[in-house]
Design an enzyme around this catalytic site. Sequence first.
Site, PDB file in Angstrom:
ATOM      1  N   HIS B  53      -2.311  11.010   4.059  1.00 36.31           N
ATOM      2  CA  HIS B  53      -2.497  10.309   3.058  1.00 36.31           C
ATOM      3  C   HIS B  53      -3.408   9.150   2.664  1.00 36.31           C
ATOM      4  O   HIS B  53      -3.056   8.051   3.107  1.00 36.31           O
ATOM      5  CB  HIS B  53      -1.732  10.762   1.521  1.00 36.31           C
ATOM      6  N   GLU B  55      -4.299   7.892   0.136  1.00 33.89           N
ATOM      7  CA  GLU B  55      -3.172   6.387  -0.925  1.00 33.89           C
ATOM      8  C   GLU B  55      -2.532   5.816   0.414  1.00 33.89           C
ATOM      9  O   GLU B  55      -2.331   4.592   0.157  1.00 33.89           O
ATOM     10  CB  GLU B  55      -2.192   7.439  -2.076  1.00 33.89           C
TER      11      GLU B  55
END
Lengths: 336, 336
Positions: B53, B55
């Site tokens: 992801h 992040e």
Amino acid sequence: MKIDDNFFMKLAIDEAWKYQLLTYPNPAVGCVILKGNSEILSIEAHKEAGMPHAEINAIKEAYLKHENNSLLKTMKESHKIHKFIEKNHNGFFNDCTFYVTLEPCNHEGKTPSCAKLIAKIKPNKVVISIKDPNDLASGGIKTLEDAGIEVVTNVLKKEGLYLIEPFKQWNSNTFIFFKMAQTLNGSIDGKISNMMSQLYIHSLRDKIDLLMIGGNTVRTDKPKLDSRYVKGNNPDVLIYSKKKIFDQNIPLFKIPDRKVLISDDLFKLLDYKFVMVEGTYTLLNELRNKINYVLLVISPKVRKGLNSSLEELDLDFEIVHENYIGEEKIVFLKFK
Amino acid sequence: MKIDDNFFMKLAIDEAWKYQLLTYPNPAVGCVILKGNSEILSIEAHKEAGMPHAEINAIKEAYLKHENNSLLKTMKESHKIHKFIEKNHNGFFNDCTFYVTLEPCNHEGKTPSCAKLIAKIKPNKVVISIKDPNDLASGGIKTLEDAGIEVVTNVLKKEGLYLIEPFKQWNSNTFIFFKMAQTLNGSIDGKISNMMSQLYIHSLRDKIDLLMIGGNTVRTDKPKLDSRYVKGNNPDVLIYSKKKIFDQNIPLFKIPDRKVLISDDLFKLLDYKFVMVEGTYTLLNELRNKINYVLLVISPKVRKGLNSSLEELDLDFEIVHENYIGEEKIVFLKFK
């Protein structure tokens, strides 16, 4: 994404482009100041001749990040900001990195020399896209290096050169750009642009020396060709036409303090420094060897209407820069 | 220029858009991590389903800025990066600010929960554009707040919503986008796009379930409609046509493992999740109420050729995002 010199220089270049052409006769310049290696303190540009240079705007904003000084905050004039910073910098910029799209000026003109101020406040490093092509202002890099500042040049050089192309032309010749407004599908019929784009075009008309337009467009549209939306100067007009007879009631003839030429001699363009041509792709094709940049305003809609797709045209461009005006696009193109 | 939450969120949103549609069935997400309030450590995005992801990519790059760890550098798998950071962060992120375009996921799916990792490494603040519309993954904000992290939401909310519009459609219905390639003046005749744009289109064909195309185009162009340039999956094809008879030697019929439907029933689109329609402005006009986004590839050239300017069309768009593929433009539009 890489967060490197190119990343920060791109921020400076994009900021400068927001004021492209509007800084005439000065170059469009942008400046980014970092604290250390990557903390952005300011991203600023030169906005108009007579107003502070990009570096001064960026130095002011960076200092305000450090200390929200209410006196400095209200200062608009370059020499006042210079003096304030010279007196109050107190080493604040010593660990800073500057990104400037153009070698800082060494010359004291309408505003004091940026290079000399930077030499005094002594940042750690100054990164420059391109050296100043204007002999009068150059010498900035030497001033910085003599002060012991590390100077890096040629970062995003191609983009830096595109940015000052108009300035280079103004200095040596005539900068001629072609302006057109169209829908997404190339239709140029009727009212295309919204109010914000029209304001922008009037701001440009306020800056240019000469507006060239085709004879047929004058006869059909009966335009005014002024800069009333910004209450600016009204450029001289060259009606590009072999036939010399025009109805003198067409509004463009009624604008005071304007010279109107009617001619098919393109050498007349060279009597001016800053020329905008308004017309269609057909005229653009005819002038292709004389145009420095094309400024295309694209309205994001599809409409029935005339465009040039039925004519034999073969034009190839490179996209030099693009931006928004409100919901419309402006795209700067140059011929390949 | 103001260097504020909007500025940093815009960097995250722009990074996410680079992988828009290619993350199917996941949302396009971007993440920026600052040390303190304005030092950029990383700008990253989610690139493809099954890969880390946004992040996690941003946390990895930010940590590498701090310590160029050769083990972490080679890690590609999300759960390995999670484990490494959990073990080695040592408070590094405590004075950091995170900008995420979408609420960090709380759910352990193919990859571990981002919210739980962020809660453990405890940055000072997490700024989020929009809350997760997917119930399964939501709860991320609560996880962060329970860990004592300040959470700010709704920064550039409109832009954040545009970014996850495809994801919202995939979750509830069918996302249908219309793809067209044209020159600056709207010509669609002949070969328009260059190799890089074609690679991009083939990458999209690899992701979609269904490609819809008009019957006349099939008869005229005899296309293959595969994703051979990226050696990807070949989508099913719906030929939109009342007449059911087509020459079975047209290459698109020869592609293995593909269903080809011939129908004028648009309800068939709803049997799929992710549909690309290829066609002209005329077809776009007919489908206007069914299209979520228009993806326009614009080649910066002017050519003679067919376009739709002679038909009665009245389409108004908002520009949702734009980007370059090499020297060409891609513009995402939605109907106003």
